[in-house]
Design a protein around this motif. Structure first.
Motif, short mmCIF file in Angstrom:
data_model
loop_
_atom_site.label_atom_id
_atom_site.label_comp_id
_atom_site.label_asym_id
_atom_site.label_seq_id
_atom_site.Cartn_x
_atom_site.Cartn_y
_atom_site.Cartn_z
N ILE A 179 -12.72 -3.89 -4.65
CA ILE A 179 -13.54 -4.72 -3.96
C ILE A 179 -14.70 -4.80 -4.91
O ILE A 179 -15.76 -5.03 -4.94
N GLY A 208 -6.64 -2.62 3.26
CA GLY A 208 -6.13 -3.68 3.79
C GLY A 208 -4.99 -2.65 5.49
O GLY A 208 -5.69 -3.63 6.53
N ARG A 213 -6.34 0.38 7.75
CA ARG A 213 -7.76 1.15 7.84
C ARG A 213 -7.29 2.29 8.00
O ARG A 213 -8.72 3.14 7.71
N SER A 235 0.44 -1.24 0.09
CA SER A 235 -0.49 -0.07 -0.21
C SER A 235 0.62 1.75 -0.15
O SER A 235 0.59 2.74 0.19
N TYR A 249 -6.78 -4.89 -5.60
CA TYR A 249 -7.09 -4.61 -3.91
C TYR A 249 -9.23 -4.03 -4.42
O TYR A 249 -9.93 -3.25 -3.42
N GLY A 297 -11.99 4.17 -0.66
CA GLY A 297 -11.69 3.48 0.08
C GLY A 297 -12.48 2.19 1.02
O GLY A 297 -13.73 3.47 0.99
N SER A 298 -12.83 1.24 1.55
CA SER A 298 -13.77 0.44 1.84
C SER A 298 -14.70 1.16 2.83
O SER A 298 -15.90 0.83 3.46
N GLU A 299 -13.48 1.68 4.18
CA GLU A 299 -13.81 1.98 5.23
C GLU A 299 -14.32 3.66 5.17
O GLU A 299 -15.89 4.05 5.66
N LYS A 359 -18.23 2.66 3.89
CA LYS A 359 -19.21 2.27 5.29
C LYS A 359 -19.12 3.97 5.79
O LYS A 359 -20.58 3.63 6.75
N GLU A 406 -10.00 -1.82 -1.10
CA GLU A 406 -9.11 -2.17 -0.03
C GLU A 406 -8.13 -2.65 0.87
O GLU A 406 -7.97 -3.60 -0.29
N ILE A 411 -14.01 0.76 -5.08
CA ILE A 411 -14.15 0.81 -3.74
C ILE A 411 -12.90 -0.39 -3.82
O ILE A 411 -13.22 -0.76 -3.65
N ASP A 465 -7.86 2.92 3.92
CA ASP A 465 -9.30 2.42 3.56
C ASP A 465 -10.19 3.50 3.94
O ASP A 465 -11.24 3.78 3.11
#
Length: 419
Positions: free
Chosen positions: A158, A220, A222, A61, A156, A172-174, A177, A218, A216, A225
């Motif tokens: 998703i 890995g 946090r 990353s 990466y 990023g996925s976070e 969310k 990820e 999106i 992301d």
């Protein structure tokens, strides 16, 4: 040459006959060597797998080397002659600024064989808003074709597509969310930078834009992301008030552990501030060094214990076969031949034990990869097995040296009379 192999074949047969006579001792020391070899291979493979996983998760990353503009410093007037100058200095705040002549620097770096990838990017702080939700982020404008060689974002991803443009970004996925968004949703980006005079006069705001979420990812990590937003290079330049400029050049190298030396060379070449992953991840490197040291200590102590085991068995064998050694000497066997017989025994212990131990280690590695925690996979290479087998055989020969010299030094008359 034929005579040499003939003598060696005779010595090997005598050595094997001695081993057969002491079957129990031979079996026990062979199993001891096998256990030692299995431990060495398994521990070494385990440490290598753990280190590979740590490095991949860290460097997967981030770039190996990052080039940025040198820090801005205060210009201090020189003191007047015959005066004492006392200075109380506050360091200058570092503003977001572009790298000068970055196109020429990029072209130069592309020609360096030490580098495997070069990616100029513009990066700066910003905000993402959706409804009442507001998140601080890092805006990263890049050329995906180049940046993919630094960080393979496609691996990466998703959901969605790997695409950035004037109206499409990757988040990023976070962050997705936290904002409650998905692919196809719209966001407002705001860099928080001051508009120039012309923009203010025309009541325009060039530092915000409404964009679609194209994909999106990820990584890995946090923190990454939750904060990274990838967008088109030109759009990021516009949002961050850096038209035609870039703030960082990311680089990768073939040998990651030479990154610090290469960073120093590139820094001198470009007059930019170069930081390698080794410098920014000093604690990780210290952990890897400690792991390697502990692994080497375990391997060393196991090898020493195996060597002492072989030496003790062969020492007992010399005492038990003193009469046979005397008979061989009386029949014309030379000191060198007696020496070879016991050295061959040591090599046989090391070789047979390493073959059995390699099989046991393979079973241990397979069991870990199949029934283990599945956090990472232990790789086991044929090179590791061959090197360990060679070292085990060499250790057996070295361990047999002292008993072999003692056997070769026996006087045949005294040895024949030995009961």
């Amino acid at each position: 040459m034929t005579a040499f192999f003939g003598r060696f074949w005779i010595d090997a047969n005598i050595a094997i006959s001695f081993l057969r006579e002491g079957r129990i001792q031979s079996l026990m020391i062979t199993l001891g060597v096998a256990i030692g070899v299995a431990v060495i291979i398994f521990i070494t493979a385990l440490i290598q797998g753990l280190q590979t996983n740590l490095i991949d998760s860290t460097l997967g990353s981030q770039a190996h080397i990052r080039l940025v503009s040198p820090d801005e410093v205060n210009l201090i007037a020189p003191p007047v002659d015959d005066t004492l100058q006392l200075i109380q200095e506050d360091k200058r705040p570092q503003r977001l600024r572009s790298i000068n002549n970055w196109q020429q620097i990029t072209d130069t770096l592309d020609q360096l064989p030490l580098l495997t990838a070069v990616s100029p990017n513009v990066s700066g702080p910003g905000f993402v808003r959706r409804g009442e939700a507001l998140e601080s982020v890092i805006l990263v404008g890049t050329d995906l074709e180049r940046y993919q060689k630094i960080i393979p974002l496609s691996e990466y991803l998703i959901s969605g597509e790997l695409r950035v443009s004037a109206d499409n970004v990757l988040i990023g996925s976070e962050l997705a969310k936290n904002l409650g968004v998905e692919v196809g949703s719209k966001l407002r980006l705001d860099s928080g930078q001051d508009d120039d005079d012309n923009s203010r006069d025309n009541n325009l705001n060039n530092n915000s834009a409404v964009v679609n979420i194209a994909g999106i990812f990820e990584l890995g990590v946090r923190e990454l992301d939750a904060r990274y937003v990838y967008l088109d290079l030109k759009q990021a330049q516009s949002l961050l008030n850096l038209p035609g400029g870039i703030t960082v050049i990311d680089l990768t190298v073939e040998d990651i552990f030479e990154a610090e030396e290469i960073a120093a060379q590139v820094g001198r070449l470009t007059s930019l501030q170069a930081e390698s992953w080794i410098k920014t991840n000093a604690q990780l490197l210290s952990g890897l060094t400690a792991q390697s040291l502990s692994s080497n200590m375990i391997v060393g102590f196991v090898a020493i214990s195996v060597a002492f085991g072989i030496a003790s068995v062969l020492s007992v064998s010399v005492v038990q076969r003193t009469r046979e050694i005397g008979i061989l000497r009386a029949m014309g066997a030379t000191r060198q031949q007696i020496l070879r017989i016991f050295l061959i025994q040591g090599a046989v212990f090391g070789l047979l034990g390493s073959i059995i131990g390699s099989g046991v280690s393979y079973v241990l590695v397979w069991s870990f990869n199949t029934f283990g925690p599945n956090i990472f996979t232990i790789p086991i290479s044929i090179n590791l097995i061959l090197v360990t087998m060679s070292l085990a055989t060499l250790t057996g020969i070295i361990a047999a040296a002292i008993p072999a010299r003692r056997a070769a030094a026996l006087d045949p008359v005294v040895a024949i009379r030995y009961v």
